[in-house]
Motif scaffolding. Structure first.
Motif, PDB file in Angstrom:
ATOM      1  N   ASP A 104       0.765  -1.215   0.076  1.00  0.00           N
ATOM      2  CA  ASP A 104      -0.718   0.023   0.150  1.00  0.00           C
ATOM      3  C   ASP A 104       0.796   1.119   0.208  1.00  0.00           C
ATOM      4  N   PRO A 105       2.033   1.241   0.662  1.00  0.00           N
ATOM      5  CA  PRO A 105       2.665   2.650   0.392  1.00  0.00           C
ATOM      6  C   PRO A 105       3.346   3.139  -0.525  1.00  0.00           C
ATOM      7  N   TYR A 106       3.376   2.391  -1.456  1.00  0.00           N
ATOM      8  CA  TYR A 106       4.351   2.258  -2.242  1.00  0.00           C
ATOM      9  C   TYR A 106       4.256   2.346  -3.646  1.00  0.00           C
ATOM     10  N   LEU A 107       1.762   2.334  -3.505  1.00  0.00           N
ATOM     11  CA  LEU A 107       1.282   2.292  -4.539  1.00  0.00           C
ATOM     12  C   LEU A 107       1.457   3.774  -5.759  1.00  0.00           C
ATOM     13  N   HIS A 108       1.518   4.600  -5.205  1.00  0.00           N
ATOM     14  CA  HIS A 108       2.136   5.805  -5.981  1.00  0.00           C
ATOM     15  C   HIS A 108       3.181   6.028  -6.780  1.00  0.00           C
ATOM     16  N   GLN A 109       4.038   4.798  -5.974  1.00  0.00           N
ATOM     17  CA  GLN A 109       6.137   5.674  -6.858  1.00  0.00           C
ATOM     18  C   GLN A 109       5.967   4.591  -7.669  1.00  0.00           C
ATOM     19  N   ILE A 110       5.235   3.322  -8.021  1.00  0.00           N
ATOM     20  CA  ILE A 110       5.455   1.964  -8.457  1.00  0.00           C
ATOM     21  C   ILE A 110       4.112   2.725  -9.886  1.00  0.00           C
ATOM     22  N   ALA A 111       3.364   3.512  -9.180  1.00  0.00           N
ATOM     23  CA  ALA A 111       2.566   4.099 -10.906  1.00  0.00           C
ATOM     24  C   ALA A 111       3.656   4.828 -11.560  1.00  0.00           C
ATOM     25  N   ASP A 112       4.310   5.558 -10.797  1.00  0.00           N
ATOM     26  CA  ASP A 112       5.130   6.329 -11.155  1.00  0.00           C
ATOM     27  C   ASP A 112       6.325   6.050 -12.609  1.00  0.00           C
ATOM     28  N   GLU A 113       6.811   4.561 -11.582  1.00  0.00           N
ATOM     29  CA  GLU A 113       7.914   3.802 -12.097  1.00  0.00           C
ATOM     30  C   GLU A 113       6.652   3.467 -13.854  1.00  0.00           C
ATOM     31  N   MET A 114       5.555   3.052 -13.930  1.00  0.00           N
ATOM     32  CA  MET A 114       4.991   2.178 -14.837  1.00  0.00           C
ATOM     33  C   MET A 114       4.829   3.697 -15.740  1.00  0.00           C
ATOM     34  N   VAL A 115       4.402   4.449 -15.813  1.00  0.00           N
ATOM     35  CA  VAL A 115       4.152   5.770 -16.225  1.00  0.00           C
ATOM     36  C   VAL A 115       5.647   5.983 -17.609  1.00  0.00           C
ATOM     37  N   GLN A 116       6.272   5.263 -16.546  1.00  0.00           N
ATOM     38  CA  GLN A 116       7.551   5.393 -17.721  1.00  0.00           C
ATOM     39  C   GLN A 116       8.486   4.676 -18.930  1.00  0.00           C
ATOM     40  N   HIS A 117       7.123   2.891 -18.005  1.00  0.00           N
ATOM     41  CA  HIS A 117       8.012   2.072 -18.689  1.00  0.00           C
ATOM     42  C   HIS A 117       7.040   1.499 -19.789  1.00  0.00           C
ATOM     43  N   CYS A 118       6.044   1.471 -19.184  1.00  0.00           N
ATOM     44  CA  CYS A 118       4.153   0.767 -18.762  1.00  0.00           C
ATOM     45  C   CYS A 118       3.560   1.420 -20.688  1.00  0.00           C
ATOM     46  N   MET A 119       3.689   2.863 -20.694  1.00  0.00           N
ATOM     47  CA  MET A 119       2.949   3.555 -21.261  1.00  0.00           C
ATOM     48  C   MET A 119       2.099   3.662 -22.939  1.00  0.00           C
ATOM     49  N   ASN A 120       3.629   2.656 -23.567  1.00  0.00           N
ATOM     50  CA  ASN A 120       3.090   2.129 -24.464  1.00  0.00           C
ATOM     51  C   ASN A 120       3.331   0.376 -24.932  1.00  0.00           C
ATOM     52  N   ARG A 121       3.004   0.478 -23.543  1.00  0.00           N
ATOM     53  CA  ARG A 121       3.069  -0.996 -23.615  1.00  0.00           C
ATOM     54  C   ARG A 121       1.877  -2.262 -23.384  1.00  0.00           C
TER      55      ARG A 121
END
Length: 529
Positions: free
Chosen positions: A215-232
């Motif tokens: 739970d405490p990390y969900l926003h940070q994980i989402a930020d990483e996904m914005v960088q790497h998953c936007m076009n996947r």
């Protein structure tokens, strides 16, 4: 339907096991390589012999998938044994059955003990549970095939409690190399998630505790996904429905198009269809999509349900390994899970021969954060590091082995010379493997130049003989050549060709066996290819 070469080989191997009287055998095929097609062809063969077949599974999706694929492959229709549906009034030769239904005593007793001649267990890593064993032991005279994706050694050893042999195994690296599955890249995200307070249950992390820890990390994980998953096209696995729903909202806030499905979703079919039609590019789920669902276009997997069970991890990653036009690779995001134990499954465990190599691969990946690393290339590097470390640790022992004045090579020296990690780390799983080597095996090993006294089980003896046969076919150095040349301090003769080894032995003989030929430094010498 024309089978691929490995599928033909798999089918033939299973039928051979049954013909040889081995009734309970396993078939291991990675997700996406057509295990349902293979067992459908096996079923077709058995029905042509007049046999009755039961396909046993624990989820409706798997039963439907098996029934649909069987009809497409062979034209055979099935009857259903589940809840109110019964197969007893049907004349179909194939039954797809729910283990939860069939395990009930009242239901089982409606069948004669010999009603089924063949039983196929889909997702066979579940087969040693009490529910499956109740059904399998009732129809104890049936020929049984367990089909599963690549299990780890612990799974295989557990499966060996019931199954008698491994008929055929096709590895994930083989499937990628031969162009049947998508190459996999791992990306280590330098975000440390603390799991030290997560409890354990039934050999894995408690999902409730995982949800709290994430739970405490969900926003940070989402930020990483914005960088790497936007076009996947991405599938995210999470431990709890509530966590999955919360994370979906966060992803949408960050600009990704995310949807969520779970076992309670009334609009599940619509959401999955919309995902297929690219209305969303991220699909979050709380372990719903591990089995019985496929979307070949998926090219990114995010595992936010850390696990110690390799078969579970393989199921999750398997949602993205299928080929699709224009799809170049599958990206796995791997976070730095902080735990006191080294039992966590990482991308490396998908293809590594053993835990040693997997740990070396994971270390390399973690030392190179935010760098996409091809798993096959990473495996080569990891294996080289392990071999180097092993050789340093075993240097004195190997030196002593090489200097022994005997004509036979110690198995360990042979394995290290040919860099056979699978042999040196082999642990027997099935009953026959655990027994002592047969006289025939011992004589063959001695004839080929292997010291038989150092081989203590039939499984290892069988693997060694098989490897020697394959090396002969490939024209590689024999154990006797390895033994002789390594006594003269030549290194890794196991990688030499038979002709190169033979040529060097002739040169040594010509100089009266006094040492390496003039001008040759054996510790640095490498034969020309």
């Amino acid at each position: 339907m024309e089978l691929r070469p490995y599928q033909n080989q798999a089918m033939a191997s299973v039928l051979n096991e049954w013909d040889d009287g081995i009734k309970k055998t396993l078939l291991v095929l990675p997700t996406g390589t057509g295990k349902t097609i293979v067992f459908s062809k096996i079923i077709e063969e058995k029905v042509m012999e007049g046999k009755r077949v039961l396909v046993l599974a624990h989820r409706s999706e798997l039963l439907e998938q098996a029934s649909d694929k069987l009809y497409k492959v062979s034209g055979l229709k099935t009857s259903l044994e589940k809840a109110e549906s019964t197969s007893l009034d049907s004349w179909e030769r194939v039954v797809v059955g729910s283990v939860q239904t069939l395990m009930r005593e009242k239901r089982l007793n409606q069948f004669e003990l010999d009603h089924f001649d063949v039983i196929i267990v889909d997702e066979a890593h579940h087969a040693i549970s009490n529910s499956y064993l109740t059904v399998l032991n009732y129809f104890e005279n049936a020929e049984v095939l367990g089909v599963t994706a690549t299990p780890d050694r612990g799974d295989m050893k557990n499966l060996g409690i019931y199954f008698e042999s491994l008929a055929f195994q096709y590895s994930l690296p083989q499937a990628i190399k031969e162009g049947y599955l998508t190459p996999i890249k791992a990306l280590t995200i330098p975000l440390k998630l603390d799991l030290t307070n997560v409890g354990q249950s039934a050999g894995d992390f408690k999902v409730g505790d995982l949800g709290t820890a994430l739970d405490p990390y969900l926003h940070q994980i989402a930020d990483e996904m914005v960088q790497h998953c936007m076009n996947r096209k991405t599938v995210v696995f999470l431990p709890l429905i509530s966590t999955s729903q919360k994370f979906t909202s966060i992803l949408n806030e960050k600009g990704l198009k995310a949807a969520e499905v779970n076992g309670m979703s009334k609009d599940r079919e619509q959401v999955l269809e919309d995902f297929e039609n690219n209305h969303y590019n991220v699909l979050c789920n709380s372990m719903l999509l591990t089995e019985g669902w496929d979307s070949p276009e998926v090219d990114c997997i995010v595992v936010l349900r850390p696990t110690k069970v390799r078969s579970l991890y393989s199921q999750m990653v398997g949602r993205g390994t299928r080929l699709f036009p224009g799809k170049e690779d599958l990206l796995l995001l791997d976070f730095l899970w902080h735990t006191e134990r080294h039992e966590l499954v990482h991308p490396a465990h998908l293809i590594a021969e053993n835990d040693e190599v997997a740990q070396a691969m994971t270390k390399i990946s973690e030392e190179n954060p935010n760098v996409e690393m091809d798993l096959e290339e990473l495996e080569v590097q990891g294996a080289e590091d392990v071999i180097e470390q092993r050789e340093e640790a075993l240097a004195e022992k190997l030196k002593e082995m090489r200097k022994r004045k005997r004509s036979l090579v110690d198995p360990l020296q042979f394995e290290m010379s040919i860099q056979a990690e699978d042999l040196s780390s082999y642990v027997p799983s099935f009953g026959w493997e655990l027994g002592p080597p047969t006289e025939t095996q011992l004589k063959r090993l001695e004839k080929e130049g292997i010291l038989p006294d150092a081989v203590d089980n039939a499984g290892k003896a069988s693997l060694l003989i098989d490897r020697i046969n394959k090396r002969k076919e490939a024209g590689l150095a024999t154990p006797k050549q390895i033994r002789l040349l390594e006594r003269y301090d030549f290194q890794h003769v196991g990688n030499w060709s038979f002709d190169s080894a033979s040529n060097m032995i002739s040169r040594i003989a010509a100089s009266g066996w006094r040492g390496a030929p003039k001008g040759v430094n054996p510790k640095e010498y490498k034969p020309e290819i």
